[in-house]
Design a protein around this motif. Structure first.
Motif, PDB file in Angstrom:
ATOM      1  N   THR A  73       0.812  -1.219   0.000  1.00  0.00           N
ATOM      2  CA  THR A  73       0.000   0.000   0.000  1.00  0.00           C
ATOM      3  C   THR A  73       0.847   1.271   0.000  1.00  0.00           C
ATOM      4  N   SER A  74       2.151   1.142  -0.118  1.00  0.00           N
ATOM      5  CA  SER A  74       3.038   2.300  -0.078  1.00  0.00           C
ATOM      6  C   SER A  74       2.794   3.228  -1.266  1.00  0.00           C
ATOM      7  N   SER A  75       3.002   4.515  -1.032  1.00  0.00           N
ATOM      8  CA  SER A  75       2.762   5.502  -2.088  1.00  0.00           C
ATOM      9  C   SER A  75       3.812   5.455  -3.197  1.00  0.00           C
ATOM     10  N   ILE A  76       4.969   4.852  -2.930  1.00  0.00           N
ATOM     11  CA  ILE A  76       5.977   4.787  -4.000  1.00  0.00           C
ATOM     12  C   ILE A  76       5.637   3.715  -5.028  1.00  0.00           C
ATOM     13  N   ARG A  77       4.744   2.829  -4.668  1.00  0.00           N
ATOM     14  CA  ARG A  77       4.306   1.783  -5.610  1.00  0.00           C
ATOM     15  C   ARG A  77       3.198   2.371  -6.482  1.00  0.00           C
ATOM     16  N   THR A  78       3.519   2.607  -7.747  1.00  0.00           N
ATOM     17  CA  THR A  78       2.548   3.261  -8.630  1.00  0.00           C
ATOM     18  C   THR A  78       2.169   2.440  -9.851  1.00  0.00           C
ATOM     19  N   THR A  79       3.074   1.631 -10.360  1.00  0.00           N
ATOM     20  CA  THR A  79       2.844   0.904 -11.608  1.00  0.00           C
ATOM     21  C   THR A  79       2.634  -0.583 -11.330  1.00  0.00           C
ATOM     22  N   PRO A  80       1.540  -1.167 -11.821  1.00  0.00           N
ATOM     23  CA  PRO A  80       1.349  -2.614 -11.621  1.00  0.00           C
ATOM     24  C   PRO A  80       2.480  -3.409 -12.274  1.00  0.00           C
ATOM     25  N   ILE A  81       2.875  -4.466 -11.606  1.00  0.00           N
ATOM     26  CA  ILE A  81       3.965  -5.293 -12.114  1.00  0.00           C
ATOM     27  C   ILE A  81       3.515  -6.117 -13.321  1.00  0.00           C
ATOM     28  N   HIS A  82       2.203  -6.384 -13.394  1.00  0.00           N
ATOM     29  CA  HIS A  82       1.631  -7.155 -14.502  1.00  0.00           C
ATOM     30  C   HIS A  82       0.150  -6.786 -14.595  1.00  0.00           C
ATOM     31  N   PRO A  83      -0.414  -6.779 -15.795  1.00  0.00           N
ATOM     32  CA  PRO A  83      -1.835  -6.414 -15.919  1.00  0.00           C
ATOM     33  C   PRO A  83      -2.775  -7.300 -15.095  1.00  0.00           C
ATOM     34  N   LEU A  85      -1.969  -8.618 -12.245  1.00  0.00           N
ATOM     35  CA  LEU A  85      -1.627  -8.448 -10.831  1.00  0.00           C
ATOM     36  C   LEU A  85      -1.647  -6.959 -10.476  1.00  0.00           C
ATOM     37  N   PRO A  86      -2.810  -6.343 -10.478  1.00  0.00           N
ATOM     38  CA  PRO A  86      -2.856  -4.900 -10.231  1.00  0.00           C
ATOM     39  C   PRO A  86      -2.508  -4.515  -8.791  1.00  0.00           C
ATOM     40  N   ASP A  87      -2.602  -5.462  -7.856  1.00  0.00           N
ATOM     41  CA  ASP A  87      -2.300  -5.148  -6.455  1.00  0.00           C
ATOM     42  C   ASP A  87      -0.804  -5.053  -6.183  1.00  0.00           C
ATOM     43  N   ILE A  88      -0.007  -5.689  -7.007  1.00  0.00           N
ATOM     44  CA  ILE A  88       1.444  -5.650  -6.814  1.00  0.00           C
ATOM     45  C   ILE A  88       1.998  -4.573  -7.733  1.00  0.00           C
ATOM     46  N   ARG A  89       2.488  -3.526  -7.113  1.00  0.00           N
ATOM     47  CA  ARG A  89       2.981  -2.379  -7.878  1.00  0.00           C
ATOM     48  C   ARG A  89       4.445  -2.127  -7.565  1.00  0.00           C
ATOM     49  N   ILE A  90       5.095  -1.445  -8.496  1.00  0.00           N
ATOM     50  CA  ILE A  90       6.489  -1.050  -8.337  1.00  0.00           C
ATOM     51  C   ILE A  90       6.607   0.431  -8.670  1.00  0.00           C
ATOM     52  N   PRO A  91       7.726   1.062  -8.335  1.00  0.00           N
ATOM     53  CA  PRO A  91       7.874   2.486  -8.665  1.00  0.00           C
ATOM     54  C   PRO A  91       7.878   2.710 -10.173  1.00  0.00           C
ATOM     55  N   ASP A  92       7.406   3.856 -10.564  1.00  0.00           N
ATOM     56  CA  ASP A  92       7.400   4.231 -11.975  1.00  0.00           C
ATOM     57  C   ASP A  92       8.502   5.258 -12.184  1.00  0.00           C
ATOM     58  N   ASP A  93       9.506   4.868 -12.930  1.00  0.00           N
ATOM     59  CA  ASP A  93      10.636   5.754 -13.190  1.00  0.00           C
ATOM     60  C   ASP A  93      10.959   5.667 -14.674  1.00  0.00           C
ATOM     61  N   ALA A  94      11.031   6.810 -15.329  1.00  0.00           N
ATOM     62  CA  ALA A  94      11.293   6.825 -16.770  1.00  0.00           C
ATOM     63  C   ALA A  94      12.705   6.343 -17.091  1.00  0.00           C
ATOM     64  N   LYS A  95      13.621   6.471 -16.132  1.00  0.00           N
ATOM     65  CA  LYS A  95      15.013   6.087 -16.382  1.00  0.00           C
ATOM     66  C   LYS A  95      15.221   4.577 -16.322  1.00  0.00           C
ATOM     67  N   ILE A  96      14.453   3.902 -15.481  1.00  0.00           N
ATOM     68  CA  ILE A  96      14.653   2.469 -15.261  1.00  0.00           C
ATOM     69  C   ILE A  96      13.394   1.718 -15.692  1.00  0.00           C
ATOM     70  N   PRO A  97      13.541   0.671 -16.500  1.00  0.00           N
ATOM     71  CA  PRO A  97      12.360  -0.113 -16.878  1.00  0.00           C
ATOM     72  C   PRO A  97      11.746  -0.813 -15.660  1.00  0.00           C
ATOM     73  N   SER A  98      10.465  -1.044 -15.729  1.00  0.00           N
ATOM     74  CA  SER A  98       9.771  -1.647 -14.587  1.00  0.00           C
ATOM     75  C   SER A  98      10.276  -3.052 -14.275  1.00  0.00           C
ATOM     76  N   THR A  99      10.848  -3.717 -15.246  1.00  0.00           N
ATOM     77  CA  THR A  99      11.370  -5.066 -15.009  1.00  0.00           C
ATOM     78  C   THR A  99      12.680  -5.061 -14.233  1.00  0.00           C
ATOM     79  N   HIS A 100      13.245  -3.903 -14.009  1.00  0.00           N
ATOM     80  CA  HIS A 100      14.527  -3.813 -13.307  1.00  0.00           C
ATOM     81  C   HIS A 100      14.369  -3.424 -11.844  1.00  0.00           C
ATOM     82  N   TYR A 101      13.170  -3.598 -11.282  1.00  0.00           N
ATOM     83  CA  TYR A 101      12.933  -3.332  -9.866  1.00  0.00           C
ATOM     84  C   TYR A 101      12.686  -4.635  -9.131  1.00  0.00           C
TER      85      TYR A 101
END
Length: 182
Positions: A73-83, A85-101
Motif C-alpha cells: 500500500t506504499s505511495s511509492i508503488r505506482t505501476t502494476p507489475i503485470h496487468p 496483478l494490479p495489487d502488486i505495484r512497483i515504482p514508476d521511473d522513466a530512467k529504469i524499466p519496470s522489469t529492473h525493480y
C-alpha cells in the motif's frame, strides 16, 4: 616398542612410537601455558568492557533500509507489475524499466549480480513463447497465493469476531449473575 616425545609447531606435545606391526602411532597431549581460571577472568574482563560509542561518520549516514520490504500500500508503488496483478505495484521511473525493480524492496536490481540467474533462465526458456508461458504460469501461481492469503485472513478474522462475540455474551451473563448476587 620405541617411543619419543616431539614438540610440534602448534605448541603441543606429541608422542610417537613404533610397535610390532611397523605402524606408527601418535598420541597428543595439548599443553596449556595458562591455567583455565586466568582465561575465564580475562574473558569476564573483556565482556565487561562497554562498546565504543558510534563515530560521527556513522551518525551522519542514514541507516540502510534497502533490504526491508515495502508495503503493497506504499505511495511509492505506482505501476502494476503485470496487468493481471494490479495489487502488486512497483515504482514508476522513466530512467529504469519496470522489469529492473525488485518486487518486494522496490530497489533497482543490479543486473550484473543477477546475470548468472538470467543466463540460467535463458537456457531453461530458449524461445519467446516459452518465456511468455512461464511468465503467465508464474502470474497464475502468484494470484492463487494471494487469493489463498486473503481467504486465510478472512477465516482468521471471522474466527476472531466469533470469539469476541462469545466473550461479550459471557461477560454479559457474568455481569447479570454478579448483579443478581448483590
Amino acid at each position: 616398542m620405541n617411543y619419543s616425545k616431539v614438540n610440534n609447531e602448534w605448541g603441543c606435545d606429541a608422542v610417537e612410537g613404533d610397535h610390532e606391526g611397523g605402524v606408527a602411532t601418535t598420541g597428543r597431549k595439548w599443553r596449556h601455558d595458562k591455567p583455565k581460571s586466568l582465561d575465564i577472568k580475562e574473558h569476564r574482563k573483556e565482556m565487561s568492557r562497554l562498546p565504543s560509542p558510534p563515530s560521527e561518520e556513522d551518525n551522519a549516514r542514514p541507516p540502510s533500509r534497502a533490504l526491508d520490504p515495502v508495503p503493497l500500500t506504499s505511495s511509492i508503488r505506482t505501476t502494476p507489475i503485470h496487468p493481471q496483478l494490479p495489487d502488486i505495484r512497483i515504482p514508476d521511473d522513466a530512467k529504469i524499466p519496470s522489469t529492473h525493480y525488485h518486487p518486494v524492496t522496490c530497489e533497482p536490481l543490479n543486473i550484473a549480480e543477477i546475470q548468472p540467474q538470467l543466463q540460467h533462465l535463458r537456457k531453461e526458456y530458449p524461445s519467446m513463447t516459452a518465456m511468455l508461458k512461464a511468465r503467465e504460469d508464474a502470474v497464475k501461481e502468484i494470484k492463487q497465493k494471494l487469493e489463498e492469503k486473503d481467504r486465510k485472513r478472512d477465516e482468521i478474522q471471522k474466527a476472531l469476531d466469533k470469539k469476541v462475540k462469545e466473550w461479550d455474551v459471557e461477560y454479559k451473563i457474568l455481569s447479570k449473575y454478579q448483579a443478581s448476587k448483590s
